[in-house]
Design a protein around this motif. Structure first.
Motif: not given
Lengths: 530, 186
Positions: A149, A178-180, A329, A331, B131, B134, B137
């Motif tokens: 991310a 969900w992102h973490w 996160s 997300q 994670v 994915r 992002t």
């Protein structure tokens, strides 16, 4: 070198001031830093004391108006929701920060381009990345590389453990898809330079009693003074002075006995946070020093924190830190067209170590359900309480500003700042959305109960002297140099064009390093007062 | 705290009486009355509240004579602000006791660093696999040619939501005083 004259005067000994002082002193400049607060002895901090939850009500409150120490200036917050927090000391508010060590994302620098709102920064993520890297290495930041991310980032130290609390939440986030990511913290994984090893008191935001957190009194100041910077504590600056050529030539300051002093400098660096720097600029000139744009003090951003706490049946050992962030996160970080607001939020998961804090969740219960034997049932939720906080991207609003209060004054008699800050509709929607999602995350992780917390006051003080290429629409240039006064620099969070959602200290430190290095690199061409 | 700020014996006795009524023991945690250092803890708690000490002195003076379960319950209803301060000091003192903290499973005394390999053990469990699967992002403002498109898709700036500052927070969050009760959602 003496206290009457110096090459560079730095005002404020928090994160940005300490980085600037260290950088410039290391390059051979004489540096004097004036700091209104004093050194804080880690042994005096409340976190390791049995009564710490009572001490933080007043004496060690985040709120300077509640704390009421002589070195804190009062702040008129009658029109501020929530009120800003800060701490006057060597190390500044980093003494009581959580050390969540995050970087802005590339999109944060370009939201005009991407979203059609606000302004782009005059610099990009790539411009700042080397300075982020350098500060990370200097402080021994701990974390795990490979987060999809964020842009590629290496950590000088491995991550701290998440413990059973983090693992519990990880399972919930994975259920939701969900992102973490394990927390990145300015808390070294083992003893590093002047920092001790983290022993997980879990009270980072109340000051680390072990001296294991990279607050800038420990992380930078010993190196700055070692490089020759002179730090003067108990020194409250009344105004920056300007000579007939329009160049900054020093400052007038007062000591704790209210004696007035004058210091001359070839260059002045303001590093007093977005409230304090604005205040000094406004006290220095009836129209505000360096204020031809009219923007000094305007567009204050603070990252109001939404919060949801979950109580679990499982033993989560939430008396253990770091706190610090166990995980974060992203997300909901970027703008999502499905939402009714722009930009997003950064979440951080933190343990709640306090028993009284947990009992406070039940304050609305009837007397007989709170006291007597019922108290013991409630208190057994202690150690099982987890908090999700959401920093929401707080967009710049001209009405959110710092001015001088016409009546309120500090212990020196100088005007107190008046902070006018209201949540924008965008931030309100963002907070509401974040709270709903954080409750979902707790439920997915198996929380037995969730509670929505009050809006948490923020110490993320940003944006009151923004950078830009156009002197008509910005206070400083892309290196923090005043458009109006070429030997006056601003290196704190004031210069941020937009706030992003991440905890800003890493960005502030990187910006300060970049600005100080530029000052040093261009010193030969630098117009100076004498 | 100066000697003049210390709780007098009579005020200390009043707080002790409240503690005994509010905090009996159960099968796992001791009664406040059984703590041999209860008065010391109360004195320390009263000192720790700093600027609220004057309010505490006033609140103690308002307590009913002869504290009982019923009388302190009525006091809580009639004088909620005074009761909250007194009960906070009393509970604060009680939960300072190492015996009490141990009964909750809390560590007492010096802390220790985490096991050296704990973080590695956590992460080697595979917990991060979902994670990582994915992929990227974050949004690249100017993606290099050949890179995947930005994610998520952007909203047109022709119809922005209102960004005006202003109105009350009341429907978003609790009042700004962080000592206000939290609102329960589940």
């Amino acid at each position: 070198m003496d206290r009457e004259s110096t090459d560079v005067l730095v005002i404020g000994a928090g994160p940005s001031g300490s980085v600037a002082a260290h950088t410039l002193a290391s390059r051979g400049f004489s540096v004097v830093c004036l700091e209104q607060g004093d050194w804080i002895n880690p042994g005096d901090l409340p976190g390791a004391k049995p009564e710490f939850e009572l001490l933080i009500r007043n004496t060690w409150s985040w709120d300077p108006n509640v704390r009421g120490r002589a070195e804190d200036y009062p702040v008129n917050v009658d029109e501020a929701d929530p009120p800003p927090t800060m701490f006057a000391a060597v190390g500044g508010s980093s003494v009581i920060y959580g050390a969540h060590w995050m970087r802005l994302l590339p999109s944060d620098f370009r939201i005009r381009t991407l979203d059609g709102i606000c302004d782009d920064w005059p610099i990009t993520y790539e411009d700042l990345a080397p300075f982020y890297d350098e500060v990370d290495r200097f402080l021994g930041v701990s974390g795990l590389s490979g987060d999809p991310a964020i842009p590629k980032r290496e950590f000088p130290m491995p991550p701290l453990p998440m413990g059973p609390a983090g693992m519990q939440m990880a399972s919930g986030m994975n259920k939701l898809g969900w992102h973490w990511w394990p927390g990145s913290n300015a808390i070294p994984s083992w003893p590093f330079k002047h920092m001790a090893q983290c022993v997980r008191w879990g009270v980072c935001e109340r000051g680390c009693p072990a001296g294991a957190k990279a607050s800038f009194d420990i992380g930078y100041w010993p190196h700055a003074t070692g490089a020759g910077a002179q730090l003067v504590t108990g020194a409250r600056v009344a105004r920056v002075t300007v000579n007939k050529r329009g160049l900054a030539d020093g400052a007038i300051w007062f000591d704790q006995e209210q004696a007035e002093h004058r210091i001359r400098a070839k260059a002045v660096v303001l590093a007093a946070n977005a409230v304090g720097t604005s205040r000094i600029l406004l006290m220095s000139d009836p129209d505000g020093l360096a204020n031809s744009s009219g923007l000094v003090g305007k567009r204050l951003m603070t990252h109001p924190n939404g919060c949801v706490i979950g109580l679990y049946d499982e033993e989560l050992e939430t008396w253990n830190g770091p706190a610090g962030q166990l995980m974060y996160s992203l997300q909901f970080y970027e703008t999502d067209p499905a939402n009714d607001f722009y930009r997003g939020s950064k979440w951080n998961l933190m343990p709640e170590p306090g028993v009284l804090a947990v009992l406070g969740l039940f304050r609305d219960l009837p007397f007989e359900e709170r006291w007597g034997r019922a108290l013991h049932n409630l208190s057994r939720s202690a150690g099982k309480a987890l908090l999700w906080y959401a920093n929401v991207d707080d967009l710049p609003e001209e009405e959110n500003r710092v001015t001088l209060d016409p009546t309120l004054a500090d212990s020196t008699g100088l005007p107190a700042p008046r902070v006018q800050y209201r949540l924008s509709e965008n931030s309100r929607r963002n907070i509401r959305f974040s709270i709903d999602r954080m409750a979902e995350a707790h439920e997915a992780a198996g929380a037995a109960q969730t509670f929505v917390g009050p809006l948490i006051p923020s110490g993320h003080l940003l944006g009151t002297a923004r950078m830009g290429d156009d002197p008509r629409t910005s206070v400083v240039d892309r290196f923090g140099r005043s458009h109006d006064i070429p030997n006056l620099f601003i290196v704190d969070g004031s210069v941020m064009v937009t706030a992003g959602s991440v905890n800003p200290t890493a960005t502030i430190a990187a910006l300060a390093l970049r600005a100080a290095r530029h000052l040093a690199d261009t010193a030969r061409e630098q117009p100076v007062a004498s | 705290m100066s000697a003049t700020d210390a709780l007098s014996p009579s005020k200390l006795a009043a707080l002790r009486a409240v503690a005994i009524v509010l905090i009996p023991g159960d099968d796992r945690s001791p009664a406040a009355e059984s703590l041999t250092d209860l008065e010391d803890l109360l004195q320390r708690a009263a000192t720790a509240i700093g600027a609220e000490r004057a309010s505490l002195h006033n609140a103690i003076a308002m307590l009913p004579d002869g504290v009982t379960w019923d009388s302190i319950g009525k006091f809580a209803d009639d004088e909620p602000v005074a009761f909250e301060l007194i009960s906070t000091v009393v509970a604060g003192a009680y939960f300072m006791s190492p015996i009490v903290l141990k009964s909750l499973g809390y560590p007492v005394g010096p802390r220790s660093a985490p096991p050296f390999d704990l973080a590695a053990d956590e992460l080697s469990s595979g917990v991060l696999a979902p994670v990582l699967e994915r992929g990227r992002t974050y949004v690249l403002p100017d993606p290099p040619e050949g890179d995947p498109p930005q994610a998520p898709p952007r909203q047109s700036s022709s119809n922005p939501p209102s960004l005006r500052a202003g109105s009350s927070l009341a429907d978003v969050v609790e009042p700004r005083n962080r000592r206000e009760p939290w609102s329960k959602t589940t």
